[in-house]
Design a protein around this motif. Structure first.
Motif, mmCIF file in Angstrom:
data_model
loop_
_atom_site.group_PDB
_atom_site.id
_atom_site.type_symbol
_atom_site.label_atom_id
_atom_site.label_comp_id
_atom_site.label_asym_id
_atom_site.label_seq_id
_atom_site.Cartn_x
_atom_site.Cartn_y
_atom_site.Cartn_z
ATOM 1 N N GLU A 244 0.805 -1.384 0.108
ATOM 2 C CA GLU A 244 0.116 -0.066 0.053
ATOM 3 C C GLU A 244 0.894 1.250 -0.186
ATOM 4 O OE1 GLU A 244 -3.311 0.151 2.991
ATOM 5 O OE2 GLU A 244 -3.040 2.244 2.887
ATOM 6 N N ILE A 245 0.575 2.032 -1.187
ATOM 7 C CA ILE A 245 1.521 3.280 -0.962
ATOM 8 C C ILE A 245 1.040 4.226 -0.040
ATOM 9 C CG2 ILE A 245 2.185 5.129 -2.762
ATOM 10 C CD1 ILE A 245 3.460 2.424 -3.404
ATOM 11 N N VAL A 246 1.863 4.745 0.451
ATOM 12 C CA VAL A 246 1.453 5.888 1.547
ATOM 13 C C VAL A 246 2.155 7.201 1.309
ATOM 14 C CG1 VAL A 246 0.760 4.541 3.413
ATOM 15 C CG2 VAL A 246 2.974 5.256 3.206
ATOM 16 N N ALA A 247 1.468 8.398 1.564
ATOM 17 C CA ALA A 247 1.946 9.710 0.914
ATOM 18 C C ALA A 247 2.543 10.215 2.458
ATOM 19 C CB ALA A 247 0.706 10.686 0.664
ATOM 20 N N LEU A 248 3.985 9.840 2.489
ATOM 21 C CA LEU A 248 4.736 10.194 3.457
ATOM 22 C C LEU A 248 6.012 10.928 3.212
ATOM 23 C CD1 LEU A 248 4.462 9.588 6.864
ATOM 24 C CD2 LEU A 248 5.571 7.564 6.216
ATOM 25 N N LYS A 249 6.123 12.021 3.632
ATOM 26 C CA LYS A 249 7.310 12.765 3.442
ATOM 27 C C LYS A 249 8.457 12.123 4.151
ATOM 28 C CE LYS A 249 6.863 16.881 0.873
ATOM 29 N NZ LYS A 249 7.010 15.965 -0.460
ATOM 30 N N THR A 250 9.271 11.202 3.470
ATOM 31 C CA THR A 250 10.263 10.392 4.096
ATOM 32 C C THR A 250 11.546 11.490 4.751
ATOM 33 O OG1 THR A 250 11.284 9.719 2.092
ATOM 34 C CG2 THR A 250 9.703 8.219 3.150
ATOM 35 N N ASP A 251 11.874 12.505 4.232
ATOM 36 C CA ASP A 251 12.653 13.185 4.907
ATOM 37 C C ASP A 251 12.083 13.956 6.285
ATOM 38 O OD1 ASP A 251 11.141 15.034 3.702
ATOM 39 O OD2 ASP A 251 12.770 15.911 2.616
ATOM 40 N N ASN A 252 10.891 13.882 6.609
ATOM 41 C CA ASN A 252 10.308 14.406 7.856
ATOM 42 C C ASN A 252 10.329 13.214 8.715
ATOM 43 O OD1 ASN A 252 8.647 15.107 10.152
ATOM 44 N ND2 ASN A 252 7.071 16.129 8.533
ATOM 45 N N HIS A 253 11.387 13.215 9.566
ATOM 46 C CA HIS A 253 11.539 11.820 10.555
ATOM 47 C C HIS A 253 10.306 11.529 11.600
ATOM 48 C CE1 HIS A 253 16.150 11.779 9.476
ATOM 49 N NE2 HIS A 253 15.238 11.862 8.224
ATOM 50 N N ALA A 254 9.790 12.910 11.953
ATOM 51 C CA ALA A 254 8.782 12.789 12.963
ATOM 52 C C ALA A 254 7.490 12.283 12.236
ATOM 53 C CB ALA A 254 8.738 14.199 13.631
ATOM 54 N N ALA A 255 7.226 12.539 11.146
ATOM 55 C CA ALA A 255 6.197 12.223 10.140
ATOM 56 C C ALA A 255 6.494 10.674 10.171
ATOM 57 C CB ALA A 255 5.956 12.842 9.003
ATOM 58 N N VAL A 256 7.593 10.147 9.749
ATOM 59 C CA VAL A 256 7.813 8.735 9.640
ATOM 60 C C VAL A 256 7.435 7.773 11.152
ATOM 61 C CG1 VAL A 256 9.506 6.895 9.112
ATOM 62 C CG2 VAL A 256 9.459 9.010 7.757
ATOM 63 N N ILE A 257 8.256 8.568 12.016
ATOM 64 C CA ILE A 257 8.028 7.895 13.327
ATOM 65 C C ILE A 257 6.292 8.045 13.927
ATOM 66 C CG2 ILE A 257 8.197 8.247 15.818
ATOM 67 C CD1 ILE A 257 10.954 9.413 14.966
ATOM 68 N N ALA A 258 5.632 8.772 13.457
ATOM 69 C CA ALA A 258 4.240 8.977 13.856
ATOM 70 C C ALA A 258 3.379 7.676 13.102
ATOM 71 C CB ALA A 258 3.636 10.153 13.667
ATOM 72 N N PHE A 259 3.796 7.827 11.829
ATOM 73 C CA PHE A 259 3.386 6.672 10.880
ATOM 74 C C PHE A 259 3.484 5.287 11.638
ATOM 75 C CE2 PHE A 259 3.270 3.686 7.493
ATOM 76 C CZ PHE A 259 1.932 3.910 6.789
ATOM 77 N N ALA A 260 4.656 5.361 11.933
ATOM 78 C CA ALA A 260 5.135 3.532 12.411
ATOM 79 C C ALA A 260 4.354 3.489 13.859
ATOM 80 C CB ALA A 260 6.640 3.712 12.489
ATOM 81 N N LYS A 261 4.181 4.330 14.352
ATOM 82 C CA LYS A 261 3.398 4.205 15.943
ATOM 83 C C LYS A 261 1.887 3.753 15.313
ATOM 84 C CE LYS A 261 6.682 5.324 18.631
ATOM 85 N NZ LYS A 261 7.161 4.974 19.838
ATOM 86 N N GLU A 262 1.165 4.892 14.560
ATOM 87 C CA GLU A 262 -0.029 4.654 14.232
ATOM 88 C C GLU A 262 -0.329 3.133 13.648
ATOM 89 O OE1 GLU A 262 -1.706 7.363 11.581
ATOM 90 O OE2 GLU A 262 -3.115 6.169 11.084
ATOM 91 N N LYS A 263 0.392 2.764 12.788
ATOM 92 C CA LYS A 263 0.196 1.510 11.878
ATOM 93 C C LYS A 263 0.932 0.309 12.407
ATOM 94 C CE LYS A 263 -2.109 3.567 8.709
ATOM 95 N NZ LYS A 263 -3.493 3.544 8.551
ATOM 96 N N LYS A 264 1.512 0.408 13.693
ATOM 97 C CA LYS A 264 2.099 -0.646 14.653
ATOM 98 C C LYS A 264 3.169 -1.365 13.614
ATOM 99 C CE LYS A 264 -1.282 -1.573 17.967
ATOM 100 N NZ LYS A 264 -1.927 -0.383 17.602
ATOM 101 N N ILE A 265 4.001 -0.597 12.980
ATOM 102 C CA ILE A 265 5.079 -1.230 12.379
ATOM 103 C C ILE A 265 6.244 -1.687 13.039
ATOM 104 C CG2 ILE A 265 7.030 -0.318 10.537
ATOM 105 C CD1 ILE A 265 4.217 -0.109 9.099
ATOM 106 N N ASP A 266 6.361 -2.918 12.645
ATOM 107 C CA ASP A 266 7.289 -3.896 13.311
ATOM 108 C C ASP A 266 8.687 -3.683 12.836
ATOM 109 O OD1 ASP A 266 5.640 -5.367 15.109
ATOM 110 O OD2 ASP A 266 4.634 -5.867 13.077
ATOM 111 N N LEU A 267 8.994 -3.167 11.666
ATOM 112 C CA LEU A 267 10.229 -2.953 11.020
ATOM 113 C C LEU A 267 10.049 -1.962 9.782
ATOM 114 C CD1 LEU A 267 13.396 -4.139 10.932
ATOM 115 C CD2 LEU A 267 12.483 -5.369 8.831
#
Ligand code: AMP
Ligand code: GLY
Length: 423
Positions: A42-65
């Protein structure tokens, strides 16, 4: 497991394709992704140079890796920030990523640990650089510090060219020292290992084709095609590379308190005096990854998790006996300027050939159409019992793709095929 893959090239499509086959996978997300990756994630619109946004996404979606494909987020410290936030990541932190980010960091590490590499000087003085070139003559190699997408290295075949290149490499490197090194004569090969601290799990070898045109002519590119394994990389050479290059590097970084974790790309010249390190990259090669993934028998996600967890000592990996080859279908004008947006037809016909997988590198979707969207556009990949067979399949497949604005090298695999003919 829920996994977030970062990147958008052919390398990441190959990773997504392999991760999607994992029995451990619950859900794969990718950012920014591409239309090929969209078939596996699933493609997600995430600005990957925004580390805080990547972290928030990982927490929200329970990313394991989080799996980081390209080098730029790693040298920018994405792995450091994820780890600090308690998110598991496949890929090294900022300081060990300097192995790719700074030529002089790697050359110093080699000098301090007796790692075989080209003899070199580093200098911040243009005068000293010129004097060194006058003294040693050509061929000689000049390297700017920092990431320059493969354009920071000048292999000068005569002295005048080398002297002219001095200003160019100093301009690229900012205030960092320039490396000037001995020209290594031999055959290039790349080798890949998963590394965590001092644990090393050897993967496999590959050979890239960096020049844009047949017979290795024209300017350097990111790579126009590859195959795996590289016949020049024998078992004996592999042992020598592990003992003299990979393990000392892993040990030195661990001792310095900046252990490496991720895949290590070992760029080598196989010289008559044995293998010598040309460069390290802190990620899979592109297009080398596209030939490693189809050959990997075991589960990639299990291995990436073991890398992140420091459990490589308990891991092993098996490879298919078949060889793999990939041919890059590029946009006319690449590696210079080119036009994007032309329609590409027939990818599904190419995919229908036995052993063939087409990875997307620079494409975009417009309704049900696939359009070109970059320099390296598709990676037409094939398995075969020999390089000769794999190559025949790959070129048959590329012939079924209708994209008049594209071009490709017609001689990918020539070194291996010459060896197969000589047998
Ligand atoms: P790098 O960016 O370090 O990978 O260098 C780009 C390319 O330049 C390599 O893939 C080699 O083909 C070539 N190269 C780099 N260093 C040397 C060297 N010391 N001798 C010969 N060729 C080199
Ligand atoms: N294909 C060369 C690289 O990924 O650096």
């Amino acid at each position: 497991m829920n996994v977030l893959l970062i990147g958008s090239g052919g390398r990441e499509h190959a990773l997504a394709w392999k991760l999607a086959a994992s029995p451990l996978l619950t859900k794969l997300y990718a950012a920014p992704g591409n239309p090929g990756i969209a078939e596996d994630a699933e493609i997600v619109a995430l600005k990957t140079d925004n580390h805080a946004a990547v972290i928030a996404f990982a927490k929200e979606k329970k990313i394991d890796l989080v799996v980081v494909g390209p080098e730029a987020p790693l040298t920018a410290g994405l792995a450091d920030d994820l780890i600090a936030a308690g998110v598991k990541v496949f890929g090294p932190q900022k300081i060990p990523a300097t192995l790719e980010g700074s030529k002089s960091f790697t050359k110093r590490l080699c000098a301090e640990n007796n790692i075989p590499t080209a003899a070199f000087i580093e200098t911040k003085s243009r005068e000293a650089a010129r004097a060194h070139i006058e003294k040693h003559g050509a061929p000689i190699v000049l390297k700017a510090d920092g990431l320059h997408a493969g354009k920071g290295v000048i292999v000068a075949m005569d002295k005048a060219e080398a002297l002219l290149a001095v200003d160019q490499v100093f301009a690229m490197g900012g205030n960092a020292p320039v490396v000037i090194e001995e020209f290594l004569d031999g055959e290039e090969a790349s080798y890949f290992c998963f590394v965590h601290g001092e644990q090393v799990l050897p993967l496999a070898s590959a050979q890239d084709h960096k020049r844009v045109f047949d017979n290795d002519q024209g300017p350097n590119t990111g790579g126009m095609g590859a195959y795996s394994p590289a016949p020049v990389f024998t078992k004996e050479i592999e042992q020598e590379v592990l003992e003299k290059i990979v393990r000392p590097t892993a040990r030195a970084l661990s001792k310095a308190g900046t252990p490496y974790s991720g895949v290590l790309y070992i760029g080598l010249m196989i010289t008559k005096d044995g293998p010598k390190l040309i460069e390290y990259n802190v990620r899979f090669g592109d297009p080398e990854c596209q030939v490693l993934m189809p050959r990997m028998k075991d589960d990639l996600l299990t291995l990436m998790l073991a890398t992140a967890n420091g459990e490589l000592d308990k891991s092993s990996v098996r490879w298919r006996d078949e060889v793999a080859i990939t041919v890059v279908f590029a946009n006319q004008g690449y590696p210079g300027s080119y036009k994007s947006g032309a329609e590409i037809r027939g990818i599904e016909k190419a995919n229908a050939i036995e052993g063939v997988t087409v990875f997307h590198a620079g494409t975009k979707r417009d309704g049900d159409k696939i359009l070109s969207n970059g320099g390296r556009v598709l990676n037409v990949t094939a398995l075969g019992k020999s390089v000769t067979e794999a190559r025949e399949r790959a070129y048959r497949a590329i012939g079924l793709i209708d994209w008049p604005q594209g071009f490709y090298r017609s001689d990918i695999g020539w070194r291996a095929i010459e060896r197969e003919k000589a047998r």
